[in-house]
Enzyme design. Sequence first.
Site, PDB file in Angstrom:
ATOM      1  N   CYS A  47       3.086   7.417  10.481  1.00  0.00           N
ATOM      2  CA  CYS A  47       2.976   7.935   9.126  1.00  0.00           C
ATOM      3  C   CYS A  47       4.215   8.745   8.731  1.00  0.00           C
ATOM      4  O   CYS A  47       4.166   9.536   7.788  1.00  0.00           O
ATOM      5  CB  CYS A  47       1.727   8.791   8.947  1.00  0.00           C
ATOM      6  SG  CYS A  47       0.234   7.955   9.546  1.00  0.00           S
ATOM      7  N   ALA A  52      -8.175   3.908   8.425  1.00  0.00           N
ATOM      8  CA  ALA A  52      -8.244   3.471   9.816  1.00  0.00           C
ATOM      9  C   ALA A  52      -8.619   4.677  10.668  1.00  0.00           C
ATOM     10  O   ALA A  52      -7.935   5.705  10.621  1.00  0.00           O
ATOM     11  CB  ALA A  52      -6.896   2.915  10.260  1.00  0.00           C
ATOM     12  N   HIS A  58      -2.372  -0.667  13.805  1.00  0.00           N
ATOM     13  CA  HIS A  58      -3.796  -1.017  13.829  1.00  0.00           C
ATOM     14  C   HIS A  58      -4.047  -1.829  15.081  1.00  0.00           C
ATOM     15  O   HIS A  58      -3.205  -2.630  15.467  1.00  0.00           O
ATOM     16  CB  HIS A  58      -4.154  -1.886  12.621  1.00  0.00           C
ATOM     17  CG  HIS A  58      -3.952  -1.193  11.310  1.00  0.00           C
ATOM     18  ND1 HIS A  58      -4.532   0.012  11.008  1.00  0.00           N
ATOM     19  CD2 HIS A  58      -3.234  -1.556  10.212  1.00  0.00           C
ATOM     20  CE1 HIS A  58      -4.179   0.369   9.796  1.00  0.00           C
ATOM     21  NE2 HIS A  58      -3.398  -0.552   9.285  1.00  0.00           N
ATOM     22  N   ARG A 111       0.838  -1.208   0.000  1.00  0.00           N
ATOM     23  CA  ARG A 111       0.000   0.000   0.000  1.00  0.00           C
ATOM     24  C   ARG A 111       0.872   1.256   0.000  1.00  0.00           C
ATOM     25  O   ARG A 111       2.067   1.189   0.282  1.00  0.00           O
ATOM     26  CB  ARG A 111      -0.907   0.015   1.240  1.00  0.00           C
ATOM     27  CG  ARG A 111      -0.138   0.060   2.556  1.00  0.00           C
ATOM     28  CD  ARG A 111      -0.987   0.556   3.723  1.00  0.00           C
ATOM     29  NE  ARG A 111      -0.311   0.426   5.004  1.00  0.00           N
ATOM     30  CZ  ARG A 111       0.643   1.230   5.454  1.00  0.00           C
ATOM     31  NH1 ARG A 111       1.064   2.244   4.703  1.00  0.00           N
ATOM     32  NH2 ARG A 111       1.191   1.036   6.646  1.00  0.00           N
TER      33      ARG A 111
END
Lengths: 228, 155
Positions: A178, A162, A86, A79
């Site tokens: 991130c 998410a 998560h 991705r």
Amino acid sequence: MRVSRSLEVWKMGTINYLDALRLQEQLVSNRKAHKIPDTLLSLQHPPTYTLGKRRTDHNLLIPESDLKKMGAELHYTQRGGDITFHGPHQAILYPIISLRDIGLGARNYVEKLELTMIELASLYGVKACAGQAGETGVWVGERKIGAIGVRISFGITSHGLAFNIDPDLNYFKHIVPCGIANKEVTSLRKETDLVLPAEEVVHEQLISCFARQFGYSNLLWKENGLIS
Amino acid sequence: MASRLLWASRAASYLRISVFHRGFSSVLKDLKYADSHEWVKVEGNSAIVGITDHAQDHLGDVVYVELPEVGAPVEQGSGFGAVESVKATSDINSPVSGKILEVNEELSSSPGLVNSSPYEKGWIIKVEVSDSGELKNLMEADQYSKFCEEEDAKH
């Protein structure tokens, strides 16, 4: 021309990351072959760290062996986006949809995923907004409440978004979330003054926001539809 | 309004100038186009491949280009690499079959060339074409322009 568009929604509960990945690969292939309609997976993962195609593992701040000790998994994926976490009490949507059928490019698709989460936050009086250039995601002030990482193959999407309902935010301390340093991660629980309903309700609201953003007028619900 | 934009688009593409005000995407006359928004410029036995202006506009700012290996085979319609923009990785498909002769290494340090110069500095691979008969499966400039308009009108 507005055609009635169908979305098949799978409510998966908690599902292991690799199982979800395998399922998505199968669904992408089926969608490409026109065997299934646009499909939306709604789920949570057990504690899991994931990296994107650029493999930015310098943003993992502790050794992988330590992750295992705390009961978390680590996965490298195809991705877009950087490292993320998560876990329980984080609502995940994985849309497997054909962007070509609705004439959307990556940028517009991601904007609509951001708007989906912004709309959900607003239901609880939380004013969220999309990130500045290069900081895709959903923010409340300088705090990130929702993350996005997507893959597009033959115009079919996988992975997705998410949204932090009430995850244990300590897990985020072990990464540079991130790849953006000096910005906090937050959750709906932290940002809203309202009492949150059962999480199932928030998941369904997230699905409704998604359906509205993308113009799906017909939702077909499927509970725990794991392909064996 | 639409017809004026179309005229301007045709004029721009005929003159091969890149226009910065984006009400439309530029399309170059002497290239061929795939429906997955890649372009190919055939030069004898070899061809240069990239993604179109329409593609880069719809992707957003490209931050990473995954390049294939030199010497690797490519097949018409199959993926050979990917670009990342706005946290999305999008596969790039080859409009021709053959063998990769060269990749644009500059994209590793300057992935934004795909956005600023999609038809020139932002080229992605050079291919030794194995079957030039396959070119008939691709679109000409006018066809591709129309294809883009139709796709954008879908939502």
